[in-house]
Design a protein around this motif. Structure first.
Motif, PDB file in Angstrom:
ATOM      1  N   VAL A 162      42.222  24.783  48.475  1.00  0.00           N
ATOM      2  CA  VAL A 162      41.411  26.058  48.941  1.00  0.00           C
ATOM      3  C   VAL A 162      41.683  27.585  49.036  1.00  0.00           C
ATOM      4  O   VAL A 162      43.308  27.039  49.902  1.00  0.00           O
ATOM      5  CB  VAL A 162      41.031  25.309  49.965  1.00  0.00           C
ATOM      6  CG1 VAL A 162      41.678  25.128  51.687  1.00  0.00           C
ATOM      7  CG2 VAL A 162      39.090  26.645  50.765  1.00  0.00           C
ATOM      8  N   LEU A 163      41.901  27.620  49.058  1.00  0.00           N
ATOM      9  CA  LEU A 163      42.370  29.377  49.598  1.00  0.00           C
ATOM     10  C   LEU A 163      41.940  30.123  50.625  1.00  0.00           C
ATOM     11  O   LEU A 163      40.564  30.083  50.155  1.00  0.00           O
ATOM     12  CB  LEU A 163      42.270  30.609  48.114  1.00  0.00           C
ATOM     13  CG  LEU A 163      42.817  32.100  48.649  1.00  0.00           C
ATOM     14  CD1 LEU A 163      44.094  31.900  48.805  1.00  0.00           C
ATOM     15  CD2 LEU A 163      42.467  32.955  47.627  1.00  0.00           C
ATOM     16  N   VAL A 164      41.953  30.449  51.321  1.00  0.00           N
ATOM     17  CA  VAL A 164      41.245  30.621  52.954  1.00  0.00           C
ATOM     18  C   VAL A 164      41.127  32.192  53.018  1.00  0.00           C
ATOM     19  O   VAL A 164      42.881  32.305  53.720  1.00  0.00           O
ATOM     20  CB  VAL A 164      41.171  30.164  54.581  1.00  0.00           C
ATOM     21  CG1 VAL A 164      40.485  30.401  55.478  1.00  0.00           C
ATOM     22  CG2 VAL A 164      40.579  28.769  53.918  1.00  0.00           C
ATOM     23  N   LEU A 165      40.929  33.449  52.904  1.00  0.00           N
ATOM     24  CA  LEU A 165      41.643  34.491  52.909  1.00  0.00           C
ATOM     25  C   LEU A 165      40.352  35.202  53.435  1.00  0.00           C
ATOM     26  O   LEU A 165      38.710  35.388  53.314  1.00  0.00           O
ATOM     27  CB  LEU A 165      41.455  34.709  51.538  1.00  0.00           C
ATOM     28  CG  LEU A 165      41.562  36.376  50.940  1.00  0.00           C
ATOM     29  CD1 LEU A 165      42.910  36.805  49.515  1.00  0.00           C
ATOM     30  CD2 LEU A 165      41.190  38.005  51.218  1.00  0.00           C
ATOM     31  N   ASP A 166      41.091  36.269  54.497  1.00  0.00           N
ATOM     32  CA  ASP A 166      40.251  37.144  55.520  1.00  0.00           C
ATOM     33  C   ASP A 166      40.150  38.708  55.618  1.00  0.00           C
ATOM     34  O   ASP A 166      41.355  39.160  55.069  1.00  0.00           O
ATOM     35  CB  ASP A 166      40.099  36.236  56.602  1.00  0.00           C
ATOM     36  CG  ASP A 166      41.406  36.792  57.629  1.00  0.00           C
ATOM     37  OD1 ASP A 166      42.463  37.606  57.052  1.00  0.00           O
ATOM     38  OD2 ASP A 166      41.497  36.367  58.506  1.00  0.00           O
ATOM     39  N   ASP A 225      31.524  42.136  48.633  1.00  0.00           N
ATOM     40  CA  ASP A 225      30.848  40.980  47.497  1.00  0.00           C
ATOM     41  C   ASP A 225      32.107  41.118  46.599  1.00  0.00           C
ATOM     42  O   ASP A 225      32.034  40.182  45.439  1.00  0.00           O
ATOM     43  CB  ASP A 225      29.308  41.343  47.240  1.00  0.00           C
ATOM     44  CG  ASP A 225      28.535  40.833  48.125  1.00  0.00           C
ATOM     45  OD1 ASP A 225      29.042  40.171  48.499  1.00  0.00           O
ATOM     46  OD2 ASP A 225      27.534  41.250  48.163  1.00  0.00           O
ATOM     47  N   GLU A 226      32.765  42.349  46.721  1.00  0.00           N
ATOM     48  CA  GLU A 226      33.756  42.551  45.797  1.00  0.00           C
ATOM     49  C   GLU A 226      35.321  41.441  46.005  1.00  0.00           C
ATOM     50  O   GLU A 226      35.313  42.060  44.840  1.00  0.00           O
ATOM     51  CB  GLU A 226      34.001  44.097  46.287  1.00  0.00           C
ATOM     52  CG  GLU A 226      36.042  44.855  44.834  1.00  0.00           C
ATOM     53  CD  GLU A 226      35.610  45.976  46.206  1.00  0.00           C
ATOM     54  OE1 GLU A 226      35.624  46.635  46.941  1.00  0.00           O
ATOM     55  OE2 GLU A 226      36.681  46.329  44.953  1.00  0.00           O
ATOM     56  N   LEU A 227      34.973  40.593  47.124  1.00  0.00           N
ATOM     57  CA  LEU A 227      36.625  40.321  46.849  1.00  0.00           C
ATOM     58  C   LEU A 227      35.681  38.712  46.206  1.00  0.00           C
ATOM     59  O   LEU A 227      36.392  38.504  45.383  1.00  0.00           O
ATOM     60  CB  LEU A 227      36.748  39.989  48.188  1.00  0.00           C
ATOM     61  CG  LEU A 227      38.160  38.825  48.495  1.00  0.00           C
ATOM     62  CD1 LEU A 227      38.984  39.009  47.858  1.00  0.00           C
ATOM     63  CD2 LEU A 227      38.792  39.070  49.686  1.00  0.00           C
ATOM     64  N   ASN A 228      34.472  38.926  46.480  1.00  0.00           N
ATOM     65  CA  ASN A 228      33.838  36.987  45.447  1.00  0.00           C
ATOM     66  C   ASN A 228      33.546  38.088  44.695  1.00  0.00           C
ATOM     67  O   ASN A 228      34.809  36.430  43.633  1.00  0.00           O
ATOM     68  CB  ASN A 228      32.189  36.814  46.656  1.00  0.00           C
ATOM     69  CG  ASN A 228      32.920  36.524  48.295  1.00  0.00           C
ATOM     70  OD1 ASN A 228      33.531  35.991  48.364  1.00  0.00           O
ATOM     71  ND2 ASN A 228      31.552  37.284  48.861  1.00  0.00           N
ATOM     72  N   SER A 229      33.544  38.943  43.845  1.00  0.00           N
ATOM     73  CA  SER A 229      33.489  38.737  42.674  1.00  0.00           C
ATOM     74  C   SER A 229      34.798  38.550  41.869  1.00  0.00           C
ATOM     75  O   SER A 229      35.261  37.921  41.230  1.00  0.00           O
ATOM     76  CB  SER A 229      33.491  40.282  41.931  1.00  0.00           C
ATOM     77  OG  SER A 229      31.886  40.321  42.189  1.00  0.00           O
ATOM     78  N   ASP A 237      35.770  28.034  41.950  1.00  0.00           N
ATOM     79  CA  ASP A 237      34.478  27.433  41.054  1.00  0.00           C
ATOM     80  C   ASP A 237      33.902  27.786  42.479  1.00  0.00           C
ATOM     81  O   ASP A 237      32.061  28.163  42.476  1.00  0.00           O
ATOM     82  CB  ASP A 237      34.885  25.918  41.196  1.00  0.00           C
ATOM     83  CG  ASP A 237      35.380  25.883  40.324  1.00  0.00           C
ATOM     84  OD1 ASP A 237      34.955  26.052  39.246  1.00  0.00           O
ATOM     85  OD2 ASP A 237      36.707  24.802  39.788  1.00  0.00           O
ATOM     86  N   THR A 238      34.172  27.386  44.344  1.00  0.00           N
ATOM     87  CA  THR A 238      32.948  27.994  45.028  1.00  0.00           C
ATOM     88  C   THR A 238      33.281  28.866  46.313  1.00  0.00           C
ATOM     89  O   THR A 238      34.854  28.853  46.449  1.00  0.00           O
ATOM     90  CB  THR A 238      32.470  26.555  45.483  1.00  0.00           C
ATOM     91  OG1 THR A 238      33.283  25.808  46.907  1.00  0.00           O
ATOM     92  CG2 THR A 238      31.951  25.455  44.768  1.00  0.00           C
ATOM     93  N   VAL A 239      33.132  29.596  46.259  1.00  0.00           N
ATOM     94  CA  VAL A 239      33.410  30.467  47.523  1.00  0.00           C
ATOM     95  C   VAL A 239      32.221  30.239  48.745  1.00  0.00           C
ATOM     96  O   VAL A 239      31.264  31.084  48.562  1.00  0.00           O
ATOM     97  CB  VAL A 239      33.950  31.979  46.505  1.00  0.00           C
ATOM     98  CG1 VAL A 239      33.899  32.609  47.606  1.00  0.00           C
ATOM     99  CG2 VAL A 239      34.651  32.361  45.727  1.00  0.00           C
ATOM    100  N   GLN A 240      32.567  30.508  49.583  1.00  0.00           N
ATOM    101  CA  GLN A 240      32.026  30.163  50.540  1.00  0.00           C
ATOM    102  C   GLN A 240      32.414  31.194  51.877  1.00  0.00           C
ATOM    103  O   GLN A 240      33.443  31.407  52.215  1.00  0.00           O
ATOM    104  CB  GLN A 240      32.286  28.595  51.997  1.00  0.00           C
ATOM    105  CG  GLN A 240      30.919  28.768  53.075  1.00  0.00           C
ATOM    106  CD  GLN A 240      31.012  27.483  53.670  1.00  0.00           C
ATOM    107  OE1 GLN A 240      31.598  26.490  53.478  1.00  0.00           O
ATOM    108  NE2 GLN A 240      30.174  26.800  54.517  1.00  0.00           N
ATOM    109  N   ASP A 241      31.835  31.950  52.594  1.00  0.00           N
ATOM    110  CA  ASP A 241      31.766  33.442  53.169  1.00  0.00           C
ATOM    111  C   ASP A 241      31.483  32.738  54.917  1.00  0.00           C
ATOM    112  O   ASP A 241      30.707  31.972  54.941  1.00  0.00           O
ATOM    113  CB  ASP A 241      30.847  34.813  53.213  1.00  0.00           C
ATOM    114  CG  ASP A 241      31.288  34.933  51.466  1.00  0.00           C
ATOM    115  OD1 ASP A 241      32.560  34.838  50.482  1.00  0.00           O
ATOM    116  OD2 ASP A 241      30.245  35.267  50.859  1.00  0.00           O
ATOM    117  N   ALA A 260      36.499  31.269  51.935  1.00  0.00           N
ATOM    118  CA  ALA A 260      37.119  30.556  51.502  1.00  0.00           C
ATOM    119  C   ALA A 260      36.757  29.640  49.988  1.00  0.00           C
ATOM    120  O   ALA A 260      35.483  29.253  49.474  1.00  0.00           O
ATOM    121  CB  ALA A 260      36.252  29.010  52.502  1.00  0.00           C
ATOM    122  N   ALA A 261      37.855  30.049  48.817  1.00  0.00           N
ATOM    123  CA  ALA A 261      37.869  29.531  47.682  1.00  0.00           C
ATOM    124  C   ALA A 261      38.098  28.215  47.398  1.00  0.00           C
ATOM    125  O   ALA A 261      39.467  27.704  47.765  1.00  0.00           O
ATOM    126  CB  ALA A 261      38.242  30.481  47.105  1.00  0.00           C
TER     127      ALA A 261
END
Ligand code: SAM
Length: 264
Positions: A162-166, A225-229, A237-241, A260-261
């Motif tokens: 998992v990548l956790v980025l804020d 949403d820019e970062l989610n894209s 595969d999945t991104v949770q905000d 969390a990606a």
């Protein structure tokens, strides 16, 4: 290689970018000296309530790479929680402080001085989690850099990792709705943090200290949403905000957004 009492820093001097908006280069020694006062470790811990520890435990992480270690708040906290932590940062001054803080709290971790853009050259194997916290990623101004760095973070992960980025809530800040509750991340009471300038390409934060000193940090005001894209396009595969550590949040009312990606 710089040896310190608490561990060793793999010093990859020369890898730092000479780009006009050099993220790590903005952390001049006089700002590094004030960073722990800006954070207030005790109050920040209260605000986070083990959010990141629980998130990493949920995915069964063991080996964690803190790519924006700063003065070590998360490297120390995650090491205390039992994770095998490697701390990395593009600022040698910040990283030295992280190692010293590790020593203060009785924690040792490997420390690597590297720019994110050359991360792959300096890490040893893959990690179960990469954390990039404290609104560090917005230090990248060029979209090509953001894509290249996310690809480096992705490559640093084991399958299932998992990548956790804020980042600060730039959706609100770009609408001139900057608010900081003071309960999260930067909890120190002494400095006054304000937005000196914001447009779609640049946000300049101003830090005014009681002794009259002023510092600025310039970042790219990335939208949620820019970062989610970008995360999805990188291959996650999945991104949770989350907003301020909660899965249910109001985008207008949150100080910080956390992504969390997962890599399959
Ligand atoms: N994570 C810490 C915290 O929450 O207190 C520090 C956050 S500070 C806002 C951003 C950190 O990212 C700085 O320590 C800076 O040196 C690092 N940084 C910025 N751009 C970087 C880059 N391109 N490569 C490596 N580190 C970078």
């Amino acid at each position: 290689m710089v040896k310190t009492a608490a561990g060793s820093i793999q010093d990859t001097a020369g890898t730092r970018s000479a780009l006009p908006h050099d993220g790590a280069g903005q952390y001049v020694p006089t700002l590094v000296d004030r960073w722990d006062g800006l954070i207030d470790w005790d109050r920040r811990r209260e605000g986070e309530q083990d959010f990141f520890v629980e998130l990493l435990k949920e995915v069964g992480a063991h080996r964690v790479l803190d790519v924006a270690a700063g003065t070590g708040f998360h490297s120390v906290g995650l090491a205390e929680a039992g994770f095998d932590v490697t701390a990395a940062d593009g600022s040698l001054e910040m990283l030295r402080r992280a190692v010293a803080n590790g020593e203060k709290y009785g924690r040792r971790f490997e420390a690597i001085h590297t720019d994110w853009r050359t991360l792959a050259q300096h890490i040893d194997g893959r990690y179960d989690a990469v954390v990039c916290l404290g609104s560090s990623f917005p230090h990248l101004f060029a979209e090509a850099d953001r894509r290249a760095v996310l690809a480096q973070f992705y490559e640093a992960l084991n399958p299932g990792g998992v990548l956790v980025l804020d980042h600060r809530n730039f959706d609100a800040i770009r609408m001139h709705r900057y608010r900081s509750s003071g309960n999260f991340y930067y909890c120190g009471k002494d400095a006054r943090v304000s937005v000196a300038h914001v447009d779609d390409e640049l946000c300049r934060f101003q830090y005014d200290f009681p002794d009259g000193a002023t510092h600025h940090l310039e970042v790219y005001p990335i939208l949620k949403d820019e970062l989610n894209s970008l995360l999805t396009q990188t291959g996650f595969d999945t991104v949770q905000d989350f907003g301020d550590f909660s899965a249910e949040f109001d985008i207008h009312e949150s100080d910080f957004i956390i992504h969390a990606a997962r890599k399959s």
